[in-house]
Design an enzyme around this catalytic site. Structure first.
Site, PDB file in Angstrom:
ATOM      1  CG  ASP A 326      -0.246  -0.398   2.339  1.00 36.29           C
ATOM      2  OD1 ASP A 326       0.632  -1.072   2.469  1.00 36.29           O
ATOM      3  OD2 ASP A 326      -1.171   0.010   3.623  1.00 36.29           O
ATOM      4  CD  GLU A 509       7.493   1.514   6.389  1.00 30.68           C
ATOM      5  OE1 GLU A 509       6.320   0.931   6.436  1.00 30.68           O
ATOM      6  OE2 GLU A 509       7.583   2.526   6.515  1.00 30.68           O
TER       7      GLU A 509
END
Length: 549
Positions: A326, A509
């Protein structure tokens, strides 16, 4: 179960002459009896019925007011707040005072809600620590202990300890956890592996599936189905025997295949699509078609620029979140324009590869238990899925796997998701060799492999590289004998992460890897997050295989 089990369409009803309502495309025959716009929440076993609601369900116009007013920089903050009293009383009070001239929305929220607890840790990164030492010292920092369920909170209490990714993510996430577990196993943290195994099995038992994360607003969707890979890891590491999870694997499979038996060709229901030749493949889905609680304002703004009915946009945004990617050019009709998202019309290569693994795992464990009929059934299912993937998702001209647009009946974009069939052993050797050539020429950089070759501003596209994609590519190519490419990706990724760690003393991340100079990855709906669970897990596993970079 919340928003998960919708009444299956009755096969007899499908034969009745009815007026069909086409929504943009005649290939998806959406019968009113078959798909409801928004399934009603159902009671979750083991939780009070009132706790089956999301914050948006609970606070109605108050929720919309808070999110629209942006009193918190992050849309996820308010859904993570816990009420200080019964939510109905809060809503009644809000309706009484909201039109007062001196009404202060922020003060109202602060007076009636506990803000999300900022987890405090005494840990301070030591620049002298090696990458391995840094990761091993982070596990306690990212560990959350089980706690009693806070009344009316969106957080779903789990029975055992678990690892969170870090940053804004203060709950456990399904597919993130598998890659985190790889590192836990390498660090010798069998205690945490056991706890997380118990947690995921518990969620399947209580919710019928593993939700996106342990929040009420995540219950309407799952994430890439990697529980079979977790079970395989538990078996390899001696944490738990695979046999004890057979029933859980079957339950997860039933969730992903719900409604399949009633579909006719060119028809879809929830996660399942019946292809023109009668074969079954899967797509990502969310049972709700409203803005996500945790990204409410962002979703509303995206829908305004779409030109499609807002509920369709919301569904596709939610399904994109279920994909774990996403967002990405994979799901966009027009690359670079999020408002063109059409996640539910794509048959994703990675999802179907993971489901092939699930089918194979059920067959293998059934064989161990002497359940011959179940073994034969699921070997047939896995074989049928592989055949369907080869027919629809394999691009023989270019030697790559691609997602498939089942409504337009055409192949979609190429991305690093194409390596998942190798990771789960679904490809043949010719496909693996041809895919290796494509990855070398189109995705490989000095810093690892790119998520895709398209620069769109979305976080799962160029110039970003992500730890789980590196791991699956490394192991996938090595499984098919291409040690040279697998080792090159591994050493490139270790160099990327280590170089950034030496400069910034942290793990993140995602990384910008397009030009050989590792930087913070950009794009996405939220600021870059530190921590970071799956980066730590993959890198710790690679250090065990390749040594310190």
């Amino acid at each position: 179960m919340l928003n998960q089990k919708i009444q299956n369409p009755n096969p007899d009803e499908l034969m009745i002459e009815v007026d069909l309502c086409y929504e943009l495309d005649p290939y998806e025959l959406k019968l009113d009896e078959m798909i409801e716009a928004e399934p009603e929440p159902e009671m979750i076993e083991g939780l009070p019925a009132s706790d089956a609601l999301t914050p948006a369900d609970r606070y109605l116009e108050l929720f919309e007011h808070v999110q629209s007013a942006k009193i918190f920089p992050d849309s996820k903050t308010f859904p993570d707040c816990a009420p200080k009293m019964d939510p109905l009383d809060i809503l009644i009070r809000y309706r009484k005072v909201r039109r007062h001239r001196d009404f202060d929305l922020r003060k109202f929220v602060e007076n009636h809600f506990w803000l999300p607890e900022v987890y405090s840790s005494e840990y301070v990164s030591d620049p002298q620590n090696s990458l391995k030492e840094h990761i091993d010292q982070l596990w306690p920092v990212l560990t959350r202990e089980p706690q009693d369920h806070i009344p009316w909170s969106s957080l779903l209490a789990l029975p055992q300890s678990y690892i969170v990714p870090g940053g804004r993510f203060s709950e456990t996430y399904y597919w993130d956890s598998y890659f985190t577990m790889l590192g836990l196993a390498e660090s010798g943290r069998e205690d945490l592996l056991k706890c997380m195994a118990d947690n995921f099995a518990w969620m399947i038992e209580n919710y019928g599936h593993i939700p996106n994360g342990n929040r009420t607003y995540y219950l309407s969707r799952s994430q890439p189905p990697v529980f079979a890979l977790m079970v395989e890891l538990f078996e390899e590491d001696g944490v738990r025997g695979a046999r004890r999870y057979l029933d859980h694997l079957k339950m997860e499979y039933a969730f992903w295949m719900d409604g399949a038996e009633s579909l006719i060709p060119n028809q879809a229901y929830r996660h399942v699509v019946r292809m023109p030749d009668g074969s079954l493949l899967n797509r990502y889905w969310d049972d709700r078609d409203t803005p996500r609680d945790e990204s409410w304002l962002e979703d509303v703004e995206t829908a305004k620029h779409s030109g499609c009915p807002p509920n369709e946009v919301y569904r596709d945004l939610r399904a994109g979140a279920a994909s774990g990617w996403d967002y990405s050019s994979r799901w966009l009709r027009d690359t670079g324009r999020l408002a063109s998202i059409r996640t539910t019309q794509f048959i994703p290569i990675d999802l179907n590869a993971f489901l092939f693994k699930l089918e194979s795992a059920i067959a293998n464990i059934s064989a161990l238990k002497g359940e011959k009929e179940t073994e034969a059934l699921f070997r047939q299912k896995a074989s049928a899925r592989r055949d369907a993937v080869n027919r629809y998702l394999w691009d023989d001209e270019n030697g790559i796997y691609r997602d498939y647009d089942w409504r337009r009946e055409q192949l979609a974009l190429f991305s690093a998701a194409a390596i998942v069939p190798l990771y789960v052993g679904m490809a043949n050797h010719e496909q693996a060799d041809r895919l290796a050539n494509a990855v070398r020429s189109r995705l490989l950089t000095p810093g690892g492999i790119l998520a895709s070759e398209y620069e769109t501003g979305e976080q799962w596209d160029k110039p970003n590289g992500w730890a789980p994609l590196q791991w699956m590519a490394i192991q996938g190519f090595k499984m098919y004998g291409d040690d040279l490419l697998g080792d090159e990706i591994a050493r490139s990724w270790l160099k990327t992460v280590n170089q950034f760690y030496l400069e910034q003393h942290k793990m993140i991340e995602k990384y910008h890897i397009a030009d050989g100079v590792p930087r913070e990855g950009g794009g996405g709906e939220y600021p870059l997050q530190d921590g970071f669970g799956w980066t730590n897990g993959v890198v710790r596993r690679l250090i065990g295989l390749y040594g310190e970079p």
